[in-house]
Write a protein that holds these residues in place. Structure first.
Motif, mmCIF file in Angstrom:
data_model
loop_
_atom_site.group_PDB
_atom_site.id
_atom_site.type_symbol
_atom_site.label_atom_id
_atom_site.label_comp_id
_atom_site.label_asym_id
_atom_site.label_seq_id
_atom_site.Cartn_x
_atom_site.Cartn_y
_atom_site.Cartn_z
ATOM 1 N N ILE A 249 -2.496 17.874 40.909
ATOM 2 C CA ILE A 249 -1.967 17.895 39.539
ATOM 3 C C ILE A 249 -2.137 19.290 38.926
ATOM 4 O O ILE A 249 -1.337 19.719 38.097
ATOM 5 C CB ILE A 249 -2.671 16.808 38.679
ATOM 6 C CG1 ILE A 249 -2.282 15.414 39.188
ATOM 7 C CG2 ILE A 249 -2.307 16.939 37.199
ATOM 8 C CD1 ILE A 249 -2.874 14.254 38.396
ATOM 9 N N VAL A 250 -3.166 20.021 39.378
ATOM 10 C CA VAL A 250 -3.408 21.345 38.792
ATOM 11 C C VAL A 250 -2.177 22.266 38.883
ATOM 12 O O VAL A 250 -1.835 22.935 37.895
ATOM 13 C CB VAL A 250 -4.677 21.991 39.411
ATOM 14 C CG1 VAL A 250 -4.775 23.467 39.060
ATOM 15 C CG2 VAL A 250 -5.928 21.240 38.940
ATOM 16 N N ARG B 113 -12.214 20.103 41.303
ATOM 17 C CA ARG B 113 -13.536 19.658 41.732
ATOM 18 C C ARG B 113 -14.104 20.692 42.696
ATOM 19 O O ARG B 113 -13.362 21.286 43.487
ATOM 20 C CB ARG B 113 -13.408 18.287 42.418
ATOM 21 C CG ARG B 113 -12.945 17.216 41.469
ATOM 22 C CD ARG B 113 -12.764 15.879 42.150
ATOM 23 N NE ARG B 113 -11.702 15.899 43.143
ATOM 24 C CZ ARG B 113 -11.837 15.524 44.413
ATOM 25 N NH1 ARG B 113 -12.985 15.087 44.853
ATOM 26 N NH2 ARG B 113 -10.818 15.577 45.236
ATOM 27 N N LEU C 112 -8.834 22.672 28.384
ATOM 28 C CA LEU C 112 -8.204 23.219 29.589
ATOM 29 C C LEU C 112 -6.911 24.013 29.314
ATOM 30 O O LEU C 112 -6.695 25.065 29.920
ATOM 31 C CB LEU C 112 -7.970 22.098 30.602
ATOM 32 C CG LEU C 112 -7.724 22.579 32.009
ATOM 33 C CD1 LEU C 112 -8.893 23.379 32.552
ATOM 34 C CD2 LEU C 112 -7.433 21.404 32.924
ATOM 35 N N GLU D 9 0.001 21.449 36.028
ATOM 36 C CA GLU D 9 -0.555 21.879 34.737
ATOM 37 C C GLU D 9 -0.341 23.384 34.554
ATOM 38 O O GLU D 9 -0.033 23.859 33.447
ATOM 39 C CB GLU D 9 -2.038 21.503 34.655
ATOM 40 C CG GLU D 9 -2.230 19.986 34.605
ATOM 41 C CD GLU D 9 -3.663 19.506 34.779
ATOM 42 O OE1 GLU D 9 -3.937 18.340 34.458
ATOM 43 O OE2 GLU D 9 -4.525 20.285 35.246
ATOM 44 N N GLY E 222 -8.037 14.051 39.888
ATOM 45 C CA GLY E 222 -6.637 13.700 39.659
ATOM 46 C C GLY E 222 -6.376 12.211 39.496
ATOM 47 O O GLY E 222 -5.517 11.823 38.704
ATOM 48 N N LYS F 264 -11.289 22.241 48.693
ATOM 49 C CA LYS F 264 -10.405 22.820 47.670
ATOM 50 C C LYS F 264 -10.189 24.319 47.907
ATOM 51 O O LYS F 264 -9.425 24.973 47.206
ATOM 52 C CB LYS F 264 -10.979 22.579 46.276
ATOM 53 C CG LYS F 264 -10.898 21.119 45.821
ATOM 54 C CD LYS F 264 -9.466 20.719 45.429
ATOM 55 C CE LYS F 264 -9.388 19.313 44.889
ATOM 56 N NZ LYS F 264 -8.011 18.926 44.541
ATOM 57 N N ARG G 282 -10.582 18.038 28.932
ATOM 58 C CA ARG G 282 -9.120 18.010 28.866
ATOM 59 C C ARG G 282 -8.606 18.769 27.647
ATOM 60 O O ARG G 282 -7.542 19.369 27.692
ATOM 61 C CB ARG G 282 -8.593 16.569 28.802
ATOM 62 C CG ARG G 282 -9.069 15.648 29.885
ATOM 63 C CD ARG G 282 -8.584 16.021 31.265
ATOM 64 N NE ARG G 282 -7.150 16.000 31.429
ATOM 65 C CZ ARG G 282 -6.488 16.797 32.280
ATOM 66 N NH1 ARG G 282 -7.139 17.661 33.015
ATOM 67 N NH2 ARG G 282 -5.185 16.712 32.391
ATOM 68 N N VAL H 161 -14.509 21.687 32.511
ATOM 69 C CA VAL H 161 -13.831 21.999 31.245
ATOM 70 C C VAL H 161 -13.101 20.734 30.783
ATOM 71 O O VAL H 161 -12.330 20.140 31.555
ATOM 72 C CB VAL H 161 -12.829 23.162 31.452
ATOM 73 C CG1 VAL H 161 -11.978 23.368 30.210
ATOM 74 C CG2 VAL H 161 -13.579 24.441 31.807
#
Ligand code: UDP
Length: 398
Positions: free
Chosen positions: A302-303, A215, A281, A306, A23, A220, A278, A276
């Motif tokens: 940030i995911v 990551r 994605l 998105e 991120g 995570k 940018r 993957v």
């Protein structure tokens, strides 16, 4: 404004998805690009980590990247970079003496320390964005935290000396205040999402495809997502992130999570894509029905943005930035961290309700566009930084 953006390990030009590239790289690239679009001049100072990197490069976003020699010109894990920060600061100060900047904006604690040292040498005001905090990492990872000793004290000192601290969410402000930062010093400015890159799409009939992106590090919570997967009939989980696809077999987290899935009998429903790019994605996002984001803790995340921008509901854990970005019952659902049974329960309910999947997706897409574009973030950053220009210059220390 002529801004020196400092990001010691996270090079905005790096390929993201690896252990130390995520991120922060995306944030520094997108924020710098959006500030340039608003008429500012931005140079990103980052450590030179390869012999082939030219000293100065113009990034596609219109800002300049300055590769600062400090330590070996090779990949060095970020937790081993602390010893090179004095050299990083000196080299940066030399540049700042030659080329006048209006202010500096540091990203991550080590950048903060180098920025403070260099800024004092030239009398520059500076802003601090932490991205992650040692105190939080220590709480969750205890003995496995590989941060250099003294990180928390350095962060406490940065809170006291920065001209402004930019926190990305309310939860971070709480953590910073626990480090002694007065509330008046912080501005909350979230991370953003490139809504053009992640267009909102909709499946006519949502299926049972779950996606996790990030990551491949233990915190995570991928293991929790896989434990939940085992309890959800017919669902599949695709994982984007980690090393490139051809190196996946050697990755310790992939091996660990696959072994877990094998033991739980859901290995055939789990698929690792590797890192993957940018560009690809958005397509991977739109092939999913629900994006699962289940970290133990998350400074911002940030995911989830998105996923929202792509029109996908987020089912995640109630931590960090997700508490601000995800609206339970409207754009997704949040459960307690490290509780795979609770995660499985909400996922099962949502997967069984395609109309709700679509409704959450639409609401998320709207929320991303009305609150989290990088232009919003750049405007807010501009408002936080502009007052620093009128600061009486700090005393210059040689
Ligand atoms: N990412 C990517 N490709 C991958 C894995 C991750 O582009 O294979 C990106 C992801 O889309 C997001 C960033 O890396 O933009 C991760 O940011 P986040 O804030 O969610 O987590 P962090 O890495 O900072 O902990």
């Amino acid at each position: 404004m002529k801004i020196a953006m400092v990001s010691e390990h996270a090079n905005p030009l790096a390929v993201v998805g690896g252990v130390d590239a995520g991120g922060q790289n995306v944030h520094v690239d997108a924020l710098s690009t959006a500030l340039v679009a608003r008429g500012h001049e931005v140079t990103v100072f980052t450590r030179r980590d390869s012999t082939s990197a030219p000293t100065r490069v113009l990034a596609p976003g219109g800002y300049e990247v300055h590769h600062v020699p400090a330590g070996p010109p090779a990949d060095v894990p970020k937790d081993e970079l602390w010893q090179h920060m004095p050299a990083f600061a000196s080299r940066m100060a030399e540049v700042w003496q030659r080329e006048r900047y209006d202010l500096a904006h540091a990203h991550f604690w080590m950048s903060g320390s180098a920025t403070r040292a260099a800024a004092r040498r030239v009398g520059l005001p500076w802003a601090m964005t932490f991205h992650a905090l040692g105190s939080v990492k220590r709480r969750h990872q205890a003995g496995r935290d590989t941060s250099p000793p003294g990180r928390i004290d350095v962060e406490r000192g940065l809170c006291a000396t920065a001209d402004v601290v930019i926190a990305t969410c309310r939860d971070e402000v709480r953590e910073l205040m626990a480090l002694g930062m007065p509330r008046s010093k912080a501005r909350i400015i979230p991370c953003g999402v490139d809504v053009r890159r992640f267009p909102a799409t909709e499946h006519s009939v949502p299926g049972r495809r779950l996606l996790a992106v990030g990551r491949l590090v233990e915190r995570k919570g991928l293991a929790d997502a896989v434990t939940a997967l085992a309890q959800i009939p017919d669902a599949t989980l695709t994982v984007a992130g980690g090393p490139s696809a051809d190196a996946l077999e050697l990755d310790p987290e992939v091996q660990r999570v696959r072994a877990l899935a094998r033991g739980l009998g859901c290995e055939d429903r789990l698929d690792f894509l590797g890192a993957v790019g940018r560009d690809r994605l958005p397509e991977v996002m739109s092939a999913a029905d629900i994006v699962v984001v289940a970290p133990w803790y998350e400074p911002f995340g940030i995911v989830p943005l998105e996923a929202m921008s792509s029109g996908r509901p987020v089912v995640g854990t109630a931590v960090g930035g997700l508490l601000d970005t995800v609206v339970p019952g409207r754009t997704g659902e949040l459960v307690a961290p490290r509780d795979p049974d609770a995660l499985a329960a909400v996922l099962r309910q949502l997967l069984d309700d395609p109309r709700r999947i679509r409704r959450y997706g639409r609401a998320g897409a709207q929320r991303a566009r009305s609150l989290y574009t990088w232009d919003h973030v750049a405007r807010a950053t501009e408002d936080a930084l502009a007052p620093l220009l009128s600061r009486v210059p700090q005393e210059v220390t040689p």
